[in-house]
Scaffold this motif. Structure first.
Motif, short mmCIF file in Angstrom:
data_model
loop_
_atom_site.label_atom_id
_atom_site.label_comp_id
_atom_site.label_asym_id
_atom_site.label_seq_id
_atom_site.Cartn_x
_atom_site.Cartn_y
_atom_site.Cartn_z
N THR A 26 -14.08 -23.48 -0.99
CA THR A 26 -13.30 -24.67 -1.34
C THR A 26 -12.02 -24.70 -0.51
N LYS A 27 -11.32 -25.84 -0.57
CA LYS A 27 -10.07 -26.00 0.18
C LYS A 27 -9.02 -25.01 -0.30
N LYS A 28 -9.01 -24.75 -1.61
CA LYS A 28 -8.04 -23.82 -2.17
C LYS A 28 -8.32 -22.40 -1.72
N GLU A 29 -9.59 -22.06 -1.61
CA GLU A 29 -9.97 -20.69 -1.22
C GLU A 29 -9.62 -20.40 0.23
N VAL A 30 -9.80 -21.35 1.11
CA VAL A 30 -9.53 -21.08 2.53
C VAL A 30 -8.04 -20.97 2.81
N LYS A 31 -7.21 -21.35 1.86
CA LYS A 31 -5.77 -21.23 2.06
C LYS A 31 -5.23 -19.86 1.65
N ALA A 32 -6.10 -19.00 1.14
CA ALA A 32 -5.65 -17.65 0.74
C ALA A 32 -5.13 -16.90 1.95
N THR A 33 -4.02 -16.21 1.82
CA THR A 33 -3.40 -15.49 2.93
C THR A 33 -4.08 -14.15 3.18
N ALA A 34 -4.03 -13.69 4.38
CA ALA A 34 -4.62 -12.41 4.74
C ALA A 34 -3.61 -11.29 4.52
N LEU A 35 -4.01 -10.06 4.89
CA LEU A 35 -3.16 -8.89 4.67
C LEU A 35 -2.58 -8.37 5.99
N GLU A 36 -2.40 -9.28 6.95
CA GLU A 36 -2.01 -8.86 8.29
C GLU A 36 -0.63 -8.20 8.32
N TYR A 37 0.29 -8.68 7.52
CA TYR A 37 1.65 -8.16 7.59
C TYR A 37 1.72 -6.66 7.32
N LYS A 38 0.91 -6.18 6.40
CA LYS A 38 0.95 -4.76 6.05
C LYS A 38 0.48 -3.87 7.20
N LEU A 39 -0.36 -4.42 8.07
CA LEU A 39 -0.88 -3.61 9.18
C LEU A 39 0.07 -3.55 10.36
N HIS A 40 1.17 -4.29 10.30
CA HIS A 40 2.10 -4.31 11.44
C HIS A 40 3.49 -3.84 11.06
N ARG A 41 3.58 -3.13 9.94
CA ARG A 41 4.87 -2.54 9.57
C ARG A 41 5.16 -1.32 10.44
N LEU A 42 6.41 -0.90 10.44
CA LEU A 42 6.78 0.27 11.23
C LEU A 42 6.06 1.52 10.71
N ILE A 43 5.96 1.64 9.40
CA ILE A 43 5.24 2.76 8.79
C ILE A 43 4.03 2.20 8.05
N VAL A 44 2.87 2.46 8.58
CA VAL A 44 1.64 1.90 7.98
C VAL A 44 0.92 3.00 7.21
N ASN A 45 0.20 2.58 6.20
CA ASN A 45 -0.57 3.49 5.37
C ASN A 45 -2.06 3.27 5.59
N GLU A 47 -4.21 3.40 3.34
CA GLU A 47 -4.70 2.58 2.23
C GLU A 47 -4.62 1.09 2.55
N ASP A 48 -3.62 0.69 3.35
CA ASP A 48 -3.50 -0.72 3.72
C ASP A 48 -4.66 -1.16 4.61
N PHE A 49 -5.05 -0.30 5.53
CA PHE A 49 -6.20 -0.62 6.38
C PHE A 49 -7.48 -0.69 5.55
N ILE A 50 -7.63 0.24 4.64
CA ILE A 50 -8.83 0.25 3.80
C ILE A 50 -8.88 -0.99 2.92
N ALA A 51 -7.72 -1.37 2.37
CA ALA A 51 -7.67 -2.58 1.53
C ALA A 51 -8.02 -3.82 2.35
N TYR A 52 -7.53 -3.88 3.60
CA TYR A 52 -7.83 -5.02 4.46
C TYR A 52 -9.33 -5.10 4.74
N VAL A 53 -9.92 -3.96 5.08
CA VAL A 53 -11.36 -3.93 5.36
C VAL A 53 -12.15 -4.35 4.13
N GLN A 54 -11.77 -3.82 2.97
CA GLN A 54 -12.48 -4.17 1.75
C GLN A 54 -12.37 -5.66 1.44
N TYR A 55 -11.19 -6.22 1.71
CA TYR A 55 -10.98 -7.65 1.50
C TYR A 55 -11.94 -8.47 2.38
#
Length: 596
Positions: A26-45, A47-55
């Motif tokens: 639906t139009k509402k579903e395609v507007k959901a934001t991704a998790l890109e910001y967490k993967l580009h922090r200075l200190i990455v975890n 778990e953030d990569f795993i959560a992104y992949v699972q998403y």
């Protein structure tokens, strides 16, 4: 960072528009934001990569379900492929940063297999093996993937050869390499058979007779056995070859090598003997139960003939263990033919006796020996075996326990003497089961005075041997026994006589406290004494197991208990005592509070 993230989000716009256009999201579903910001922090975890992949995988699963629901199977390249590519990219970034995490690598492999990105699997394995060449299991997994997922026997063979450069004496690598060559041979033979069945001109499909006859597998076998000279390994290769129906010549070669080079290993004789069970039999005899039993009996006799040759050639404990193990396994098999059952039992008893006479019978088999003799009613034989077993393994607590239990069951008059003999051979730290068994026997067979003497001896021996566990356990059992046989007065007398003999356990005091509370009119001054004595021993410790040879010093110990009981004339009366004990001056302050 914001620009990079924004660019990645904008790259997703075409696929999101497609998802909305075809009705999967639906139009509402395609507007959901991704998790890109967490993967580009200075200190990455991680778990953030795993959560992104699972998403992203959840999105793929959802797309798959909705496609099936609305029966829409188009635009896969515009929708699924970008998501899969993005997941692979995130996995590569993660494995590049956390190279040592094998599970992360394997998760990437599992994703590639599930979502049919077979071309990516080879790249993942190649990168993983460059970092983890010291793990044979990964080489095997990569080679199997090449063979099963990509049908490339050449790539699989190349990986196995590389693996052997890193692990030249690894049994598992050789076993799987040997299996792979046989699977490749089987595949070629099936292809040739199908082409011939279709009467097609083979043309360029020329099949080498040497390959079809498993010569490549034979080369692997010879190389492996040249480096690993063990009967068990040769037998494992023979078992792999036996899976395939075109390897008779190869199996014969392996058998010849086994018999020529490994007769000093009991496993060789064990394997050769058990092969006799697979020998063909006459079909006419198998029509009746008696005929089948007769056929089985003949096969077992042939097995035993091989074992007899083995014990003559190799008179060792492992050889007798194999022989006895075979006979015991056959005896445990169910049969309605009494004659076969008796023959198996007679054969096993004979083997056990001969192994014992040679002082080569393992400890575990004495238990089976005693069980068979007892079940067959041979009390004299069981008593004799129990005696000799205890002498044979005189330092084994389990062997003494088994032998003494057998003699107790038979009512032997030697039990008392053997208990004393056992305790002279056994390590005092391991002697508690024997003391417990002795007390059990004394309670059942001796007078109360003799049993009490036994308890006293047990406690004293525990003290002298510096084994607190024995002394504490025996004191607890002694107190329980005193109460059950002589009542409250005897229990209190026993407690009084033992309370100054350390080591002591909390269970010892708790038992006496419970005995006091069970009386019709518990005596509060006695209860105070029990608690005070326990506090002197254990201070503030409350681990349930600790026993100290001296009281805690320099600490205040707090204890409170509540007691309520029926009193003459009706009503209920009780006292709550908040007690504080000071080891320094051995004083106990009590503040009672009465209620009714």
């Amino acid at each position: 960072m914001a620009e990079i993230v924004q660019q990645r989000i904008e790259d997703r716009i075409p696929e999101l528009e497609q998802l909305e256009r075809v009705g999967l999201f639906t139009k509402k579903e395609v507007k959901a934001t991704a998790l890109e910001y967490k993967l580009h922090r200075l200190i990455v975890n991680k778990e953030d990569f795993i959560a992104y992949v699972q998403y992203e995988i959840n999105i793929l699963e959802l797309v798959k379900k909705r496609r099936a629901h609305i029966h829409y199977q188009f635009k896969i390249e515009e929708i699924e492929f970008p998501i899969i590519h993005r997941i692979n990219s995130v996995f590569r970034r993660a494995t590049k940063k956390w190279k040592d995490d094998v599970q992360l690598w394997l998760s990437h492999v599992a994703f590639c297999k599930k979502w049919a990105t077979k071309g990516q699997i080879s790249k993942v394995f190649s990168a993983m093996l460059a970092i983890h060449p010291d793990k044979p299991a990964l080489w095997i997994m990569a080679a199997k993937s090449e063979l099963e997922d990509r049908s490339s026997s050449e790539s699989a063979r190349h990986l196995f050869l590389r693996a052997l450069r890193f692990h030249p004496n690894n049994k598992k690598v050789y076993q799987e390499y040997f299996r792979m060559e046989l699977l490749h041979c089987e595949k070629l033979r099936k292809q040739k058979a199908e082409l011939e069945k279709a009467e097609m001109d083979l043309g360029e499909y020329e099949f080498s007779l040497e390959i079809l006859n498993a010569k490549l597998a034979e080369v692997v076998y010879k190389d492996a056995t040249g480096k690993i000279k063990e009967a068990e390994f040769v037998i494992s290769l023979l078992n792999i070859a036996a899976i395939f129906d075109f390897t008779k010549e190869l199996q014969d070669l392996i058998l010849q090598d086994l018999q020529a080079n490994h007769t000093e290993d009991s496993l060789t004789w064990d394997f050769m003997a058990k092969r006799e069970l697979e020998a063909p039999s006459a079909g006419e005899e198998l029509q009746t139960a008696k005929g089948r039993a007769s056929d089985i009996s003949r096969r077992e006799e042939r097995c035993c003939q091989v074992y007899e040759e083995g014990v003559k050639s190799l008179n060792t404990e492992p050889m007798w263990t194999c022989y006895a193990g075979f006979c015991l396994e056959r005896l445990k098999r169910k049969t309605n033919v009494q004659e076969l059952k008796e023959k198996r039992q007679e054969r096993l008893l004979g083997v056990l006796q001969r192994a014992h006479d040679s002082s080569l019978l393992k400890e575990d088999y004495y238990k089976n020996w005693l069980q068979i003799l007892l079940s067959s009613g041979d009390a004299e034989g069981a008593a004799s075996v129990a005696m000799v077993a205890a002498q044979r393994y005189s330092q084994s607590v389990s062997m003494w326990s088994l032998s003494l239990q057998t003699l107790m069951q038979l009512g032997s008059g030697e039990v008392g003497r053997l208990f004393q003999e056992a305790l002279t051979h056994i390590n005092p730290k391991e002697s508690l089961p024997l003391w417990q068994l002795q007390v059990q026997w004394s309670v059942a067979n001796q007078s109360p005075d003799e049993t009490e003497f036994c308890f006293l001896v047990c406690s004293q021996r525990g003290l002298l041997s510096a084994v607190p566990a024995v002394a504490m356990e025996m004191k607890e059992s002694y107190l329980d026994w005193s109460y059950s046989t002589g009542g409250y007065k005897k229990a209190r007398k026993t407690f009084t006589s033992l309370q100054e003999n350390r080591p002591l356990s909390k269970a010892f005091f708790n038992t006496m406290i419970e005995i006091e509370k069970q009386q019709e009119t518990p005596k509060m001054n006695y209860l105070r004494d029990y608690y005070e004595r326990a506090l002197q021993e254990f201070g503030t410790s409350d681990d349930g197991e600790q026993s100290l040879s001296s009281p805690k010093k320099g600490k205040l110990c707090h204890y409170a208990f509540t007691l309520s009981h029926e009193v003459p004339g009706g009503g209920e009366c009780g006292e709550v005592h908040f007690q504080i004990y000071s080891p320094a001056n051995r004083t106990l302050m009590s503040r009672p509070s009465c209620f009714s």
